[in-house]
Motif scaffolding. Structure first.
Motif, PDB file in Angstrom:
ATOM      1  N   SER A 187      48.866  34.633  32.756  1.00 27.69           N
ATOM      2  CA  SER A 187      49.249  36.424  32.754  1.00 27.69           C
ATOM      3  C   SER A 187      48.766  37.727  32.181  1.00 27.69           C
ATOM      4  O   SER A 187      48.971  36.975  30.169  1.00 27.69           O
ATOM      5  CB  SER A 187      50.720  36.310  32.952  1.00 27.69           C
ATOM      6  OG  SER A 187      51.090  38.020  33.565  1.00 27.69           O
ATOM      7  N   PRO A 188      47.895  38.685  31.844  1.00 21.86           N
ATOM      8  CA  PRO A 188      47.613  39.370  32.933  1.00 21.86           C
ATOM      9  C   PRO A 188      47.388  38.741  33.462  1.00 21.86           C
ATOM     10  O   PRO A 188      45.909  38.338  33.019  1.00 21.86           O
ATOM     11  CB  PRO A 188      47.382  41.011  32.336  1.00 21.86           C
ATOM     12  CG  PRO A 188      48.661  41.411  31.151  1.00 21.86           C
ATOM     13  CD  PRO A 188      48.396  39.415  30.838  1.00 21.86           C
ATOM     14  N   ALA A 189      47.135  38.087  34.792  1.00 20.00           N
ATOM     15  CA  ALA A 189      46.031  38.117  36.019  1.00 20.00           C
ATOM     16  C   ALA A 189      44.698  39.009  35.936  1.00 20.00           C
ATOM     17  O   ALA A 189      44.856  39.976  36.233  1.00 20.00           O
ATOM     18  CB  ALA A 189      46.203  38.009  37.015  1.00 20.00           C
ATOM     19  N   ALA A 190      43.575  38.817  35.177  1.00 29.51           N
ATOM     20  CA  ALA A 190      42.451  38.690  35.271  1.00 29.51           C
ATOM     21  C   ALA A 190      41.931  39.520  36.627  1.00 29.51           C
ATOM     22  O   ALA A 190      40.526  39.230  37.289  1.00 29.51           O
ATOM     23  CB  ALA A 190      41.109  38.473  34.118  1.00 29.51           C
ATOM     24  N   GLU A 191      42.497  40.427  37.248  1.00 29.54           N
ATOM     25  CA  GLU A 191      41.739  40.111  38.793  1.00 29.54           C
ATOM     26  C   GLU A 191      41.366  41.475  38.701  1.00 29.54           C
ATOM     27  O   GLU A 191      41.014  42.434  37.574  1.00 29.54           O
ATOM     28  CB  GLU A 191      43.185  40.729  39.650  1.00 29.54           C
ATOM     29  CG  GLU A 191      44.277  39.152  40.089  1.00 29.54           C
ATOM     30  CD  GLU A 191      45.297  39.335  40.806  1.00 29.54           C
ATOM     31  OE1 GLU A 191      45.304  41.080  40.749  1.00 29.54           O
ATOM     32  OE2 GLU A 191      45.694  38.312  40.787  1.00 29.54           O
ATOM     33  N   PRO A 192      39.629  42.021  39.882  1.00 30.62           N
ATOM     34  CA  PRO A 192      39.941  43.177  40.386  1.00 30.62           C
ATOM     35  C   PRO A 192      40.332  44.193  39.557  1.00 30.62           C
ATOM     36  O   PRO A 192      40.426  45.058  39.540  1.00 30.62           O
ATOM     37  CB  PRO A 192      38.696  43.178  41.350  1.00 30.62           C
ATOM     38  CG  PRO A 192      38.895  41.457  41.499  1.00 30.62           C
ATOM     39  CD  PRO A 192      40.003  41.224  40.816  1.00 30.62           C
ATOM     40  N   TYR A 232      31.882  36.974  35.953  1.00 30.53           N
ATOM     41  CA  TYR A 232      32.431  38.049  36.917  1.00 30.53           C
ATOM     42  C   TYR A 232      33.548  39.386  35.506  1.00 30.53           C
ATOM     43  O   TYR A 232      33.236  40.246  35.719  1.00 30.53           O
ATOM     44  CB  TYR A 232      33.556  37.941  37.585  1.00 30.53           C
ATOM     45  CG  TYR A 232      34.157  39.209  38.323  1.00 30.53           C
ATOM     46  CD1 TYR A 232      33.470  40.227  39.520  1.00 30.53           C
ATOM     47  CD2 TYR A 232      35.285  39.548  38.329  1.00 30.53           C
ATOM     48  CE1 TYR A 232      33.441  41.142  40.058  1.00 30.53           C
ATOM     49  CE2 TYR A 232      36.129  40.921  38.504  1.00 30.53           C
ATOM     50  CZ  TYR A 232      35.154  41.840  39.352  1.00 30.53           C
ATOM     51  OH  TYR A 232      35.323  42.637  39.801  1.00 30.53           O
ATOM     52  N   ILE A 233      33.634  39.018  34.068  1.00 30.65           N
ATOM     53  CA  ILE A 233      34.611  39.024  33.388  1.00 30.65           C
ATOM     54  C   ILE A 233      33.526  40.553  32.857  1.00 30.65           C
ATOM     55  O   ILE A 233      33.278  41.033  32.383  1.00 30.65           O
ATOM     56  CB  ILE A 233      35.302  38.647  32.865  1.00 30.65           C
ATOM     57  CG1 ILE A 233      36.639  38.638  33.983  1.00 30.65           C
ATOM     58  CG2 ILE A 233      35.976  39.594  31.274  1.00 30.65           C
ATOM     59  CD1 ILE A 233      37.622  37.167  33.191  1.00 30.65           C
ATOM     60  N   ASN A 234      32.295  39.004  32.727  1.00 29.02           N
ATOM     61  CA  ASN A 234      31.278  39.017  31.786  1.00 29.02           C
ATOM     62  C   ASN A 234      30.097  40.358  32.330  1.00 29.02           C
ATOM     63  O   ASN A 234      29.719  42.100  31.773  1.00 29.02           O
ATOM     64  CB  ASN A 234      30.381  38.612  31.525  1.00 29.02           C
ATOM     65  CG  ASN A 234      31.142  37.545  29.954  1.00 29.02           C
ATOM     66  OD1 ASN A 234      30.780  36.386  30.303  1.00 29.02           O
ATOM     67  ND2 ASN A 234      31.632  37.441  30.072  1.00 29.02           N
TER      68      ASN A 234
END
Length: 328
Positions: free
Chosen positions: A69-74, A100-102
């Motif tokens: 956490s925090p979750a790396a959500e869209p 996706y994060i990149n």
């Protein structure tokens, strides 16, 4: 003169970049390590951020992830247009979609090496506690006799940093050490701890009195230990897992423990964490479960947080990031 120095320090403080963390205390960052982050950054906790994303979002350049956490959500990433780096506290990044994060222009880092000693200590603590029935089950159906650790055979699945540290500790107990790994370690490494390589996992499982699982969670290792693997272990064997809960098929483990296929299990990780209170694993007298505390020592946590800070500072300054996780 004093006023000028004070104003200069205040100006430097005001220029500190902003970072997002989950929370302080409970499942977030321990209060006694927040000072390490505060030295370099202004901190916004997730709860405060969610109250006004439009205010905080544009100024946040770094995110410190602790206990996933925090979750790396869209939905979160889209609110952080200035984000440059996500620093994960821990080695495993199976909960992060790095490509996706990149794609947002955001780097991902982790904290390898620094967690190895504490996690290896935990593996040995679980092994010893289970072998010597340090914590008895309430039903008192556990065998009245203990099992020898000294001189027994240890099988290590995953001989990376942590696995090798486990081998080093096991040598002190005069254990016969077997290991299985994607790549065989050097002859020098093997000789230093007296370890023998098992090319086939099956051979390790058949011969070991204690099997310690220390692998990263990947598609290949998900469910690595299931019905077949457990059936190959000795009926007096003990499974120790300090990797990720999903590496072990827990339904298969419950059956193996109830039927006597294996003697015991000692787990620092489960799936989910924590387990539901009615989960069968929590009712079995031959299971020892700890709440994923392998790295939970004051010294290790401070080293992890300092490494996270160093990674974030490097990313913000456009320098080479010491522990960047590259997308595969």
């Amino acid at each position: 003169m004093f006023l000028n120095v004070f104003l200069s320090q205040q100006e430097m403080a005001d220029n500190k970049p902003w970072v997002l963390i989950s929370e302080v205390g409970d499942k977030g960052f321990h209060e006694d390590v927040v000072d390490i982050i505060n030295q370099h950054f202004h901190i916004v906790c997730l709860k405060e951020f969610l109250q006004n994303p439009a205010l905080h979002g544009p100024k946040i350049q770094g995110m410190f992830m602790w206990n996933f956490s925090p979750a790396a959500e869209p939905s979160l990433l889209s609110c952080l247009p200035s984000l440059k780096v996500i620093a994960n506290g821990g080695v495993g990044i199976d909960h992060l979609d790095v490509p996706y994060i990149n794609s947002f222009g955001v780097k991902v880092t982790n904290t390898p090496g620094v967690v190895s000693d504490a996690t290896a200590d935990m593996a040995m603590a679980l092994l010893l506690a289970s072998a010597r029935t340090v914590i008895e089950g309430e039903s008192n159906t556990f065998p009245s006799y203990n099992f020898e650790v000294t001189g027994s055979t240890l099988g290590i699945i995953g001989m990376g940093h942590i696995g090798y540290k486990v081998a080093q500790r096991s040598k002190g107990f005069n254990m016969r050490i077997l290991y299985h790994n994607r790549n065989r370690r050097s002859v020098e490494d093997e000789q230093a701890v007296g370890a023998s390589y098992c090319e086939k996992l099956d051979d390790l499982l058949k011969e070991s009195d204690f099997v310690v699982v220390v692998v990263n969670l990947t598609p290949d290792t998900t469910g690595l230990i299931s019905h077949r693997e457990l059936s190959l272990m000795k009926p007096t064997g003990t499974l120790v897992n300090v990797s990720r809960g999903l590496v072990v098929d827990q339904d298969a483990l419950v059956k193996a423990l109830m039927s006597g296929t294996i003697r015991a299990a000692a787990l620092d990780v489960t799936h989910p964490e924590p387990l539901p209170r009615d989960h069968p694993l929590l009712t079995l007298p031959n299971v020892l479960i700890t709440p994923h505390i392998g790295t939970n020592t004051r010294g290790t946590i401070r080293k992890m947080v300092q490494m996270m800070v160093d990674n974030v500072l490097a990313a913000m300054k456009g320098l080479a990031v010491p522990n960047e996780v590259k997308a595969k």
